[in-house]
Scaffold this motif. Structure first.
Motif, mmCIF file in Angstrom:
data_model
loop_
_atom_site.group_PDB
_atom_site.id
_atom_site.type_symbol
_atom_site.label_atom_id
_atom_site.label_comp_id
_atom_site.label_asym_id
_atom_site.label_seq_id
_atom_site.Cartn_x
_atom_site.Cartn_y
_atom_site.Cartn_z
ATOM 1 N N ASN A 7 25.235 -42.093 -14.068
ATOM 2 C CA ASN A 7 26.561 -42.548 -13.636
ATOM 3 C C ASN A 7 26.514 -43.226 -12.271
ATOM 4 O O ASN A 7 27.545 -43.719 -11.797
ATOM 5 N N GLN A 8 25.339 -43.199 -11.616
ATOM 6 C CA GLN A 8 25.215 -43.693 -10.240
ATOM 7 C C GLN A 8 26.269 -43.019 -9.350
ATOM 8 O O GLN A 8 26.940 -43.650 -8.544
ATOM 9 N N PHE A 9 26.393 -41.720 -9.560
ATOM 10 C CA PHE A 9 27.400 -40.937 -8.842
ATOM 11 C C PHE A 9 27.029 -40.828 -7.371
ATOM 12 O O PHE A 9 25.889 -40.525 -7.021
ATOM 13 N N SER A 10 28.001 -41.086 -6.503
ATOM 14 C CA SER A 10 27.797 -40.898 -5.064
ATOM 15 C C SER A 10 29.130 -40.534 -4.440
ATOM 16 O O SER A 10 30.198 -40.717 -5.042
ATOM 17 N N TRP A 11 29.067 -40.017 -3.211
ATOM 18 C CA TRP A 11 30.281 -39.593 -2.531
ATOM 19 C C TRP A 11 30.900 -40.715 -1.704
ATOM 20 O O TRP A 11 31.942 -40.513 -1.071
ATOM 21 N N GLY A 12 30.279 -41.905 -1.708
ATOM 22 C CA GLY A 12 30.791 -42.997 -0.888
ATOM 23 C C GLY A 12 32.256 -43.344 -1.159
ATOM 24 O O GLY A 12 33.065 -43.375 -0.226
ATOM 25 N N PRO A 13 32.640 -43.616 -2.419
ATOM 26 C CA PRO A 13 34.049 -43.944 -2.681
ATOM 27 C C PRO A 13 35.008 -42.818 -2.280
ATOM 28 O O PRO A 13 36.090 -43.087 -1.745
ATOM 29 N N MET A 14 34.607 -41.572 -2.515
ATOM 30 C CA MET A 14 35.478 -40.444 -2.174
ATOM 31 C C MET A 14 35.623 -40.312 -0.670
ATOM 32 O O MET A 14 36.712 -40.012 -0.157
ATOM 33 N N GLN A 15 34.554 -40.543 0.072
ATOM 34 C CA GLN A 15 34.627 -40.477 1.535
ATOM 35 C C GLN A 15 35.551 -41.558 2.086
ATOM 36 O O GLN A 15 36.333 -41.306 3.007
ATOM 37 N N GLU A 16 35.465 -42.754 1.505
ATOM 38 C CA GLU A 16 36.324 -43.838 1.979
ATOM 39 C C GLU A 16 37.790 -43.494 1.760
ATOM 40 O O GLU A 16 38.627 -43.650 2.661
ATOM 41 N N VAL A 17 38.118 -43.004 0.562
ATOM 42 C CA VAL A 17 39.501 -42.641 0.259
ATOM 43 C C VAL A 17 39.965 -41.499 1.151
ATOM 44 O O VAL A 17 41.080 -41.520 1.693
ATOM 45 N N ALA A 18 39.117 -40.483 1.331
ATOM 46 C CA ALA A 18 39.506 -39.316 2.127
ATOM 47 C C ALA A 18 39.804 -39.705 3.573
ATOM 48 O O ALA A 18 40.798 -39.258 4.159
ATOM 49 N N LYS A 19 38.968 -40.542 4.158
ATOM 50 C CA LYS A 19 39.162 -40.922 5.557
ATOM 51 C C LYS A 19 40.374 -41.827 5.737
ATOM 52 O O LYS A 19 41.188 -41.613 6.640
ATOM 53 N N LEU A 20 40.498 -42.823 4.884
ATOM 54 C CA LEU A 20 41.607 -43.760 5.038
ATOM 55 C C LEU A 20 42.946 -43.082 4.748
ATOM 56 O O LEU A 20 43.932 -43.293 5.465
ATOM 57 N N PHE A 21 42.991 -42.250 3.708
ATOM 58 C CA PHE A 21 44.255 -41.600 3.384
ATOM 59 C C PHE A 21 44.601 -40.485 4.358
ATOM 60 O O PHE A 21 45.777 -40.134 4.502
ATOM 61 N N ALA A 22 43.617 -39.925 5.046
ATOM 62 C CA ALA A 22 43.938 -38.988 6.124
ATOM 63 C C ALA A 22 44.735 -39.706 7.202
ATOM 64 O O ALA A 22 45.768 -39.211 7.678
ATOM 65 N N GLY A 23 44.278 -40.889 7.572
ATOM 66 C CA GLY A 23 45.020 -41.673 8.552
ATOM 67 C C GLY A 23 46.391 -42.080 8.051
ATOM 68 O O GLY A 23 47.379 -42.039 8.788
ATOM 69 N N ILE A 24 46.472 -42.450 6.769
ATOM 70 C CA ILE A 24 47.754 -42.855 6.203
ATOM 71 C C ILE A 24 48.734 -41.690 6.157
ATOM 72 O O ILE A 24 49.894 -41.803 6.551
ATOM 73 N N PHE A 25 48.287 -40.521 5.689
ATOM 74 C CA PHE A 25 49.160 -39.354 5.587
ATOM 75 C C PHE A 25 49.679 -38.911 6.952
ATOM 76 O O PHE A 25 50.793 -38.389 7.055
ATOM 77 N N LEU A 26 48.891 -39.110 7.996
ATOM 78 C CA LEU A 26 49.297 -38.635 9.315
ATOM 79 C C LEU A 26 50.152 -39.665 10.046
ATOM 80 O O LEU A 26 51.174 -39.318 10.647
#
Length: 468
Positions: free
Chosen positions: A312-331
């Motif tokens: 699946n070429q699974f990696s945490w890169g996409p999840m890290q990007e979403v987590a960091k950007l949406f943390a800023g958005i939510f706050l």
């Protein structure tokens, strides 16, 4: 990690007197408090175009900088109690449950490998999009997106033009498909928690969903057939043919069912038990749900063979990007939501007043477009709640006498989350996965050109048919 440390430092700075935190009076805020939120949105839109290398390596720092640009002045003006209470509430009541669910769905879906080399003809692509659209209402837009995007990209890896395939995937699987049940999209789940019946949405906006999904699939087929006839395919398919279709990592289907069960449990289980953390109430059902989702995540990582993740070429890169950007958005969105909640007396009073007719009755068309316009750039879950409360907030009335209004709010929040990359979290995740696989996705404004040309005309037609 740096973004997490930044949040921790901010929280520690606000700890003194935190228990005295109070709700923000949005009517007393100036629109200038929304500048950090606008700043992070513009950064997401412009920096990948103007400074791609810098953004790729430092997007977390940029999000943290905008977050501090809001919280430090806010704490100085309103005191650490109010700022700290807002921070804790945004994290515990909104961001952490949101990101835990995304991580669980991302992990479980990433542990399922759909074997077989589908060849991305227009008919095959339409079939994949249609299946993903149906799945989205039962396993969530995030789960369906993460499950179906990889085989779709693999099917089209011998196509020259394939960005449009991913764009329509976002339209359909990451958004429109999640409109029929509370499991599909967070706004509907919040409505379910507020008292809206589980099957209310499917019984009231099914025609709208069928029209939108059917129109998008027809438009896509014609466009993809044109591309396919014009370009053909590459001489060599990067993915070798296989004997048939199958699934690896099938244990994750059971874990996916567990995710659905935990989400449903937190909605149906009513109990006053829970804990209060610095003024923010965290109910026992939510705690059990989040603990269970974390357990499901770890079990999936433990039981999924390494070969499946590799395929699946699974990696945490996409999840890290979403987590960091949406943390800023939510706050940074905290003052924006407070100003919207202030209603006609707040800085955004014109928006709230615009959804009411001269006779005092709600205007479904305006609710559809106001909810949708804000959901295109704000998180669609709190936007749904703002207009849910603006329409009275009584689920019994909204499901009966005001049913057209609730249908308009639900459709606007879910459908128009597709208007930009940041309207719904799966949009950004799909974009990140596609780019990681070498698909040259449109820029922020390039994507909005697609949504403006394809989605907006359909929304106008829907307004005249269902929301007039």
């Amino acid at each position: 990690m740096r973004f997490s440390r930044c949040l921790a430092v901010t929280a520690l700075m606000c700890l003194p007197g935190l228990s005295m935190a109070a709700d923000i009076d949005g009517s007393s805020l100036s629109w200038a408090w929304g500048i950090p939120f606008a700043g992070i949105l513009l950064s997401i839109a412009l920096m990948p175009l103007l400074a791609a290398s810098f953004w790729h390596h430092h997007f977390g720092k940029v999000a943290a900088a905008w977050t501090l640009a809001f919280f430090l002045p806010f704490a100085a003006v309103f005191g650490p109690a109010v700022a700290g209470g807002s921070l804790v509430h945004a994290l515990l009541a909104e961001y952490i449950p949101f990101i835990i669910l995304l991580v669980a769905l991302y992990t479980v879906a990433g542990g399922i490998f759909i074997r077989g080399n589908f060849h991305g003809s227009p008919a095959v692509n339409v079939a994949i999009l249609a299946i993903g659209t149906v799945l989205a209402s039962f396993m969530g837009t995030t789960g369906a997106s993460m499950l179906m995007i990889r085989p779709l990209i693999r099917a089209n890896d011998n196509r020259v033009h394939k960005a449009h395939v991913v764009v329509f995937f976002i339209f359909l699987v990451s958004n429109a498909g999640g409109s029929l049940t509370p499991l599909g999209d967070p706004p509907l789940f919040l409505g379910f928690l507020k008292g809206v019946d589980f099957f209310w949405t499917v019984s009231h906006i099914f025609p709208e969903t069928l029209f939108l999904a059917g129109s998008l699939l027809a438009i896509f087929y014609l466009l993809d057939r044109w591309y396919y006839a014009r370009e053909g395919v590459l001489a060599v398919d990067p993915t070798p043919d296989t004997r048939g279709v199958g699934f690896d990592g099938a244990v994750n289907f059971w874990l996916l069912a567990a995710v659905v069960g935990l989400v449903l449990l937190s909605g149906f289980w009513k109990t006053p038990l829970g804990i209060t953390v610095f003024g923010t109430e965290v109910g026992l059902p939510g705690l059990v749900r989040d603990a269970g989702l974390l357990a499901v995540t770890f079990i999936s990582l433990r039981l999924t063979p390494a070969r499946v993740h590799a395929d699946n070429q699974f990696s945490w890169g996409p999840m890290q990007e979403v987590a960091k950007l949406f943390a800023g958005i939510f706050l940074t969105i905290i003052p924006v939501i407070a100003m919207l909640k202030a209603g006609a007396q707040g800085p955004f009073g014109a928006i709230v007043s615009a959804v009411t007719r001269p006779d005092g009755q709600p205007d479904p068309a305006m609710y559809f477009w106001a909810t949708g316009a804000l959901s295109s750039f704000l998180d669609n879950a709190p936007t749904y709640l703002v207009f849910f409360n603006t329409a009275g907030g009584d689920p019994a009335a909204l499901m009966t006498t005001l049913a057209p209004t609730l249908a308009a709010i639900s459709a606007g929040a879910v459908f128009m989350g597709a208007n930009s990359y940041i309207g719904n979290a799966p949009n950004m995740m799909v974009k990140a996965v596609a780019e990681e696989r070498g698909v040259a996705m449109p820029s922020f404004f390039g994507y909005m050109a697609w949504s403006g040309a394809v989605l907006v005309p359909l929304f106008i037609i829907m307004t005249f048919i269902w929301f007039k």
